[in-house]
Design a protein around this motif. Structure first.
Motif, PDB file in Angstrom:
ATOM      1  N   LEU A 107       0.847  -1.187   0.000  1.00 45.04           N
ATOM      2  CA  LEU A 107       0.000   0.000   0.000  1.00 45.04           C
ATOM      3  C   LEU A 107       0.885   1.239   0.000  1.00 45.04           C
ATOM      4  O   LEU A 107       2.064   1.171   0.362  1.00 45.04           O
ATOM      5  CB  LEU A 107      -0.852   0.059   1.285  1.00 45.04           C
ATOM      6  CG  LEU A 107      -1.955  -0.961   1.539  1.00 45.04           C
ATOM      7  CD1 LEU A 107      -2.311  -0.949   3.024  1.00 45.04           C
ATOM      8  CD2 LEU A 107      -3.175  -0.613   0.720  1.00 45.04           C
ATOM      9  N   LYS A 108       0.308   2.369  -0.375  1.00 43.62           N
ATOM     10  CA  LYS A 108       0.947   3.638  -0.072  1.00 43.62           C
ATOM     11  C   LYS A 108       0.055   4.380   0.920  1.00 43.62           C
ATOM     12  O   LYS A 108      -1.137   4.076   1.046  1.00 43.62           O
ATOM     13  CB  LYS A 108       1.189   4.461  -1.330  1.00 43.62           C
ATOM     14  CG  LYS A 108      -0.022   4.719  -2.198  1.00 43.62           C
ATOM     15  CD  LYS A 108       0.396   5.438  -3.487  1.00 43.62           C
ATOM     16  CE  LYS A 108      -0.822   5.716  -4.363  1.00 43.62           C
ATOM     17  NZ  LYS A 108      -0.458   6.363  -5.647  1.00 43.62           N
ATOM     18  N   ASN A 109       0.621   5.332   1.632  1.00 41.56           N
ATOM     19  CA  ASN A 109      -0.143   5.902   2.754  1.00 41.56           C
ATOM     20  C   ASN A 109      -1.067   7.048   2.358  1.00 41.56           C
ATOM     21  O   ASN A 109      -1.799   7.558   3.198  1.00 41.56           O
ATOM     22  CB  ASN A 109       0.790   6.339   3.892  1.00 41.56           C
ATOM     23  CG  ASN A 109       1.532   7.636   3.610  1.00 41.56           C
ATOM     24  OD1 ASN A 109       1.935   7.896   2.471  1.00 41.56           O
ATOM     25  ND2 ASN A 109       1.741   8.439   4.650  1.00 41.56           N
ATOM     26  N   ILE A 110      -1.065   7.454   1.097  1.00 41.22           N
ATOM     27  CA  ILE A 110      -2.033   8.443   0.635  1.00 41.22           C
ATOM     28  C   ILE A 110      -2.587   8.015  -0.719  1.00 41.22           C
ATOM     29  O   ILE A 110      -1.907   7.368  -1.508  1.00 41.22           O
ATOM     30  CB  ILE A 110      -1.431   9.861   0.517  1.00 41.22           C
ATOM     31  CG1 ILE A 110      -0.205   9.870  -0.403  1.00 41.22           C
ATOM     32  CG2 ILE A 110      -1.096  10.425   1.886  1.00 41.22           C
ATOM     33  CD1 ILE A 110       0.299  11.255  -0.733  1.00 41.22           C
ATOM     34  N   GLY A 111      -3.830   8.401  -0.957  1.00 40.33           N
ATOM     35  CA  GLY A 111      -4.433   8.155  -2.255  1.00 40.33           C
ATOM     36  C   GLY A 111      -4.560   9.463  -3.008  1.00 40.33           C
ATOM     37  O   GLY A 111      -3.818  10.413  -2.755  1.00 40.33           O
ATOM     38  N   GLU A 112      -5.530   9.534  -3.903  1.00 45.50           N
ATOM     39  CA  GLU A 112      -5.713  10.776  -4.643  1.00 45.50           C
ATOM     40  C   GLU A 112      -6.256  11.856  -3.714  1.00 45.50           C
ATOM     41  O   GLU A 112      -6.843  11.575  -2.667  1.00 45.50           O
ATOM     42  CB  GLU A 112      -6.655  10.554  -5.818  1.00 45.50           C
ATOM     43  CG  GLU A 112      -8.051  10.093  -5.429  1.00 45.50           C
ATOM     44  CD  GLU A 112      -8.904   9.735  -6.642  1.00 45.50           C
ATOM     45  OE1 GLU A 112     -10.135   9.882  -6.542  1.00 45.50           O
ATOM     46  OE2 GLU A 112      -8.336   9.314  -7.672  1.00 45.50           O
ATOM     47  N   ARG A 113      -6.054  13.122  -4.105  1.00 43.29           N
ATOM     48  CA  ARG A 113      -6.398  14.245  -3.235  1.00 43.29           C
ATOM     49  C   ARG A 113      -7.894  14.331  -2.971  1.00 43.29           C
ATOM     50  O   ARG A 113      -8.321  14.573  -1.839  1.00 43.29           O
ATOM     51  CB  ARG A 113      -5.903  15.550  -3.870  1.00 43.29           C
ATOM     52  CG  ARG A 113      -6.145  16.774  -3.017  1.00 43.29           C
ATOM     53  CD  ARG A 113      -5.415  17.986  -3.604  1.00 43.29           C
ATOM     54  NE  ARG A 113      -5.679  19.187  -2.837  1.00 43.29           N
ATOM     55  CZ  ARG A 113      -6.684  20.033  -3.062  1.00 43.29           C
ATOM     56  NH1 ARG A 113      -7.518  19.791  -4.075  1.00 43.29           N
ATOM     57  NH2 ARG A 113      -6.855  21.106  -2.318  1.00 43.29           N
ATOM     58  N   MET A 114      -8.697  14.151  -3.989  1.00 48.64           N
ATOM     59  CA  MET A 114     -10.143  14.239  -3.816  1.00 48.64           C
ATOM     60  C   MET A 114     -10.645  13.042  -3.003  1.00 48.64           C
ATOM     61  O   MET A 114     -10.292  11.902  -3.290  1.00 48.64           O
ATOM     62  CB  MET A 114     -10.844  14.302  -5.167  1.00 48.64           C
ATOM     63  CG  MET A 114     -10.445  15.511  -6.004  1.00 48.64           C
ATOM     64  SD  MET A 114     -10.802  17.055  -5.122  1.00 48.64           S
ATOM     65  CE  MET A 114     -10.053  18.253  -6.232  1.00 48.64           C
ATOM     66  N   GLY A 115     -11.472  13.340  -2.017  1.00 48.06           N
ATOM     67  CA  GLY A 115     -11.957  12.258  -1.153  1.00 48.06           C
ATOM     68  C   GLY A 115     -10.902  11.777  -0.183  1.00 48.06           C
ATOM     69  O   GLY A 115     -10.926  10.617   0.233  1.00 48.06           O
ATOM     70  N   GLY A 116      -9.971  12.668   0.207  1.00 50.02           N
ATOM     71  CA  GLY A 116      -8.859  12.267   1.065  1.00 50.02           C
ATOM     72  C   GLY A 116      -9.280  11.692   2.403  1.00 50.02           C
ATOM     73  O   GLY A 116      -8.647  10.768   2.919  1.00 50.02           O
ATOM     74  N   ALA A 117     -10.355  12.210   2.981  1.00 50.65           N
ATOM     75  CA  ALA A 117     -10.825  11.681   4.263  1.00 50.65           C
ATOM     76  C   ALA A 117     -11.346  10.256   4.107  1.00 50.65           C
ATOM     77  O   ALA A 117     -11.203   9.421   5.006  1.00 50.65           O
ATOM     78  CB  ALA A 117     -11.919  12.582   4.825  1.00 50.65           C
ATOM     79  N   LEU A 118     -11.946   9.989   2.946  1.00 49.69           N
ATOM     80  CA  LEU A 118     -12.500   8.656   2.706  1.00 49.69           C
ATOM     81  C   LEU A 118     -11.390   7.653   2.393  1.00 49.69           C
ATOM     82  O   LEU A 118     -11.430   6.501   2.854  1.00 49.69           O
ATOM     83  CB  LEU A 118     -13.502   8.711   1.560  1.00 49.69           C
ATOM     84  CG  LEU A 118     -14.623   9.739   1.694  1.00 49.69           C
ATOM     85  CD1 LEU A 118     -15.586   9.630   0.523  1.00 49.69           C
ATOM     86  CD2 LEU A 118     -15.355   9.577   3.017  1.00 49.69           C
ATOM     87  N   SER A 119     -10.388   8.064   1.607  1.00 50.62           N
ATOM     88  CA  SER A 119      -9.295   7.139   1.300  1.00 50.62           C
ATOM     89  C   SER A 119      -8.484   6.823   2.554  1.00 50.62           C
ATOM     90  O   SER A 119      -7.940   5.721   2.681  1.00 50.62           O
ATOM     91  CB  SER A 119      -8.396   7.696   0.192  1.00 50.62           C
ATOM     92  OG  SER A 119      -7.779   8.898   0.582  1.00 50.62           O
ATOM     93  N   ALA A 120      -8.420   7.777   3.511  1.00 54.95           N
ATOM     94  CA  ALA A 120      -7.766   7.485   4.790  1.00 54.95           C
ATOM     95  C   ALA A 120      -8.510   6.375   5.522  1.00 54.95           C
ATOM     96  O   ALA A 120      -7.902   5.470   6.104  1.00 54.95           O
ATOM     97  CB  ALA A 120      -7.715   8.743   5.645  1.00 54.95           C
ATOM     98  N   GLY A 121      -9.840   6.432   5.469  1.00 57.21           N
ATOM     99  CA  GLY A 121     -10.625   5.366   6.073  1.00 57.21           C
ATOM    100  C   GLY A 121     -10.450   4.054   5.354  1.00 57.21           C
ATOM    101  O   GLY A 121     -10.371   2.989   5.984  1.00 57.21           O
ATOM    102  N   VAL A 122     -10.385   4.099   4.019  1.00 52.92           N
ATOM    103  CA  VAL A 122     -10.158   2.884   3.236  1.00 52.92           C
ATOM    104  C   VAL A 122      -8.802   2.268   3.596  1.00 52.92           C
ATOM    105  O   VAL A 122      -8.668   1.035   3.705  1.00 52.92           O
ATOM    106  CB  VAL A 122     -10.247   3.194   1.727  1.00 52.92           C
ATOM    107  CG1 VAL A 122      -9.813   1.993   0.898  1.00 52.92           C
ATOM    108  CG2 VAL A 122     -11.675   3.599   1.354  1.00 52.92           C
ATOM    109  N   PHE A 123      -7.795   3.113   3.809  1.00 50.33           N
ATOM    110  CA  PHE A 123      -6.472   2.622   4.232  1.00 50.33           C
ATOM    111  C   PHE A 123      -6.581   1.881   5.564  1.00 50.33           C
ATOM    112  O   PHE A 123      -6.077   0.756   5.701  1.00 50.33           O
ATOM    113  CB  PHE A 123      -5.503   3.800   4.355  1.00 50.33           C
ATOM    114  CG  PHE A 123      -4.127   3.424   4.848  1.00 50.33           C
ATOM    115  CD1 PHE A 123      -3.118   3.101   3.952  1.00 50.33           C
ATOM    116  CD2 PHE A 123      -3.836   3.394   6.207  1.00 50.33           C
ATOM    117  CE1 PHE A 123      -1.853   2.747   4.408  1.00 50.33           C
ATOM    118  CE2 PHE A 123      -2.585   3.039   6.671  1.00 50.33           C
ATOM    119  CZ  PHE A 123      -1.587   2.720   5.760  1.00 50.33           C
ATOM    120  N   LEU A 124      -7.240   2.468   6.534  1.00 47.89           N
ATOM    121  CA  LEU A 124      -7.356   1.840   7.853  1.00 47.89           C
ATOM    122  C   LEU A 124      -8.130   0.533   7.781  1.00 47.89           C
ATOM    123  O   LEU A 124      -7.798  -0.432   8.494  1.00 47.89           O
ATOM    124  CB  LEU A 124      -8.038   2.800   8.832  1.00 47.89           C
ATOM    125  CG  LEU A 124      -7.257   4.061   9.207  1.00 47.89           C
ATOM    126  CD1 LEU A 124      -8.112   4.972  10.083  1.00 47.89           C
ATOM    127  CD2 LEU A 124      -5.959   3.703   9.926  1.00 47.89           C
TER     128      LEU A 124
END
Length: 502
Positions: free
Chosen positions: A432-449
């Motif tokens: 994985l990488k620790n960040i996704g695309e900028r848009m929807g950043g709060a949601l991709s953080a949740g997807v990471f967790l």
């Protein structure tokens, strides 16, 4: 320090410095709310008309003072507190919670104040008691002349007219105090500057809390973290001279049949690391441990209330600093459990410490798990400064957490986990990488967790970045600085798990 008590005396006969009554907004002007009728009678029924002449309307949060000279009351002052329009079903808990907070604030400088508010049942007593203690909160630890030019908090608040001898009322009153005191403990932690609250100090505070309130505490230091291969926590903390910690809190009840884990992000200071935060974004970063503070506060309340549920709390503690030893953008960390993460932004550090703690928490097989974190500015962009977002892997659990938060007066909103965001976390060299695309950043953080939650565990993530720290005006029971956000929600969810409603 403000103390609360219940009294069987009437508001009119209690000797106090002031009486606080509720004032509702009526169609033809303000109306004295239930609880204050005895005081109104002491004014020969003219109190509402006098208040109207003074400009009172009953609008929520409005306060009007009137001398009691000539009235048949012992207190020399009556304070009318606006409650807004009264719904058909009566004033809700949040209105009364705010009223308690406003009462404590307007009573500052007085020694003894009677609260003659509309107590329709035990839940109303709990709300007023909780709001009053939250509203009386001040943080004075770093003031040499701590009260110079400032009023002392009210010494004693007495709830009158609340059926003080009723067992259910007494229990609700005590519950309101316990939760409020735990919220205020979290506020103290959030408000403490980082030079006095590093991971080691935070862990020591947790150890003391465990001794005082009856839950077990285990601290994993930097050597044990290295031995256990906690790459996320170590990676975030390696740039600081103050090494990280992972703290396990364990509360068990002999009759418990259910279990839940609570995981808190505890970045005691967040500079952003090598991906340094811009000017103006560092000044409040002592508050980046608010999630871990909420978990500790909730554990204290759960233990004091004796809830019939087994709870583990996990404090993922680190300081995120830039230095020659700090993690660099492009580094790959091997997380606890073996998965690898390419770090592209060292300021997306909270999810790294949480990932390790979530993996570890899941090893103990909880039915449900909630993590709490001041995780993303993107959630603040989406929901503002007063509402936290809820991301989950279980729609039913997410709805239950949302409902619990709303019942406690903590605004929240359910957020999705779009499947397409998972591919934005793909790394060409790591899992994985620790960040996704900028848009929807709060949601991709949740997807990471979500990637680190064990199969079969119902999980919810609370992003409290907005409401954890109040830089705006004081209002109701909300103080400046640390708010203690999420403590009430976590305690309510634990209670709901205990009684089987979640």
């Amino acid at each position: 320090m403000t103390t609360l008590s219940l009294s069987t005396s009437s508001a009119a006969t209690l000797r106090a410095d002031a009486i606080v009554i509720g004032l509702a907004k009526g169609a033809d002007g303000p109306v004295v709310a239930a609880g204050g009728d005895g005081v109104e009678a002491a004014f020969d029924g003219s109190l509402a008309s006098v208040l109207t002449a003074l400009g009172a309307t009953g609008a929520e949060g409005e306060t009007t003072r009137i001398p009691a000279a000539g009235a048949a009351v012992k207190a020399p002052l009556v304070i009318a507190l606006g409650l807004g329009e009264e719904p058909e079903e009566g004033f809700g808990a949040e209105t009364l919670r705010k009223a308690g907070g406003n009462a404590a604030r307007v009573a500052a400088g007085l020694k003894k104040v009677a609260l003659a508010l509309p107590y329709a049942g035990p839940q109303d007593v709990e709300a007023v008691a909780q709001g009053a203690l939250l509203g009386a909160y001040t943080f004075e630890a770093y003031r040499v002349n701590s009260r110079e030019g400032r009023k002392d908090p009210v010494k004693d608040l007495v709830l009158v007219g609340a059926k003080a001898r009723d067992k259910a009322v007494k229990a609700a009153f005590e519950r309101g105090q316990v939760v409020a005191e735990s919220v205020n403990k979290t506020r103290d932690l959030v408000n403490t500057p980082s030079n006095d609250l590093d991971p080691k100090t935070f862990a020591a505070i947790a150890v003391d809390a465990g001794k005082n309130f009856g839950f077990k505490v285990e601290v994993t230091d930097e050597k044990a973290l290295a031995k256990g291969a906690y790459g996320g926590i170590l990676g975030v903390g390696q740039g600081s001279a103050k090494p990280p910690r992972l703290v396990r809190l364990g509360y068990t009840h002999p009759k418990a049949k259910r279990s839940i884990a609570l995981v808190g992000k505890g970045i005691t200071y967040d500079s952003g690391g090598i991906s340094l935060k811009p000017a103006g974004a560092n000044e409040t970063m002592k508050m980046d441990m608010a999630g871990a503070g909420a978990v500790l506060g909730a554990m204290i309340a759960i233990a004091r209330l004796g809830l019939q549920v087994n709870v583990t709390g996990w404090l993922a503690l680190a300081e995120n600093m830039p230095s020659g030893t700090a993690t660099r953008p492009g580094d790959v960390l091997r997380m606890y459990g073996g998965r690898t993460v390419e770090v592209l932004n060292t300021d997306a550090e909270g999810r790294l410490v949480l990932a390790d703690a979530i993996t570890r928490a899941c090893e103990e097989g909880p039915e449900k798990l909630i993590d709490v974190a001041t995780l993303t500015g993107a959630m603040m962009v989406a929901l503002g400064n007063k509402t936290f977002g809820i991301v989950a892997n279980d729609d039913e659990f997410r709805s239950a957490v949302h409902a619990a938060a709303e019942r406690t007066g903590e605004p929240s909103w359910p957020m999705p986990t779009p499947a397409e965001l998972r591919r934005t976390l793909d790394s060409p060299i790591a899992d994985l990488k620790n960040i996704g695309e900028r848009m929807g950043g709060a949601l991709s953080a949740g997807v990471f967790l979500r990637e680190f939650v064990a199969e079969g565990v119902s999980w919810a993530h609370l992003d409290i970045a907005g409401p954890a720290y109040n830089e705006g005006e004081v209002s109701g029971y909300t103080a400046k600085g640390g708010t203690g956000c999420a403590v009430r929600t976590l305690v309510q969810v634990a209670a709901d798990v205990a009684d089987g409603t979640i």
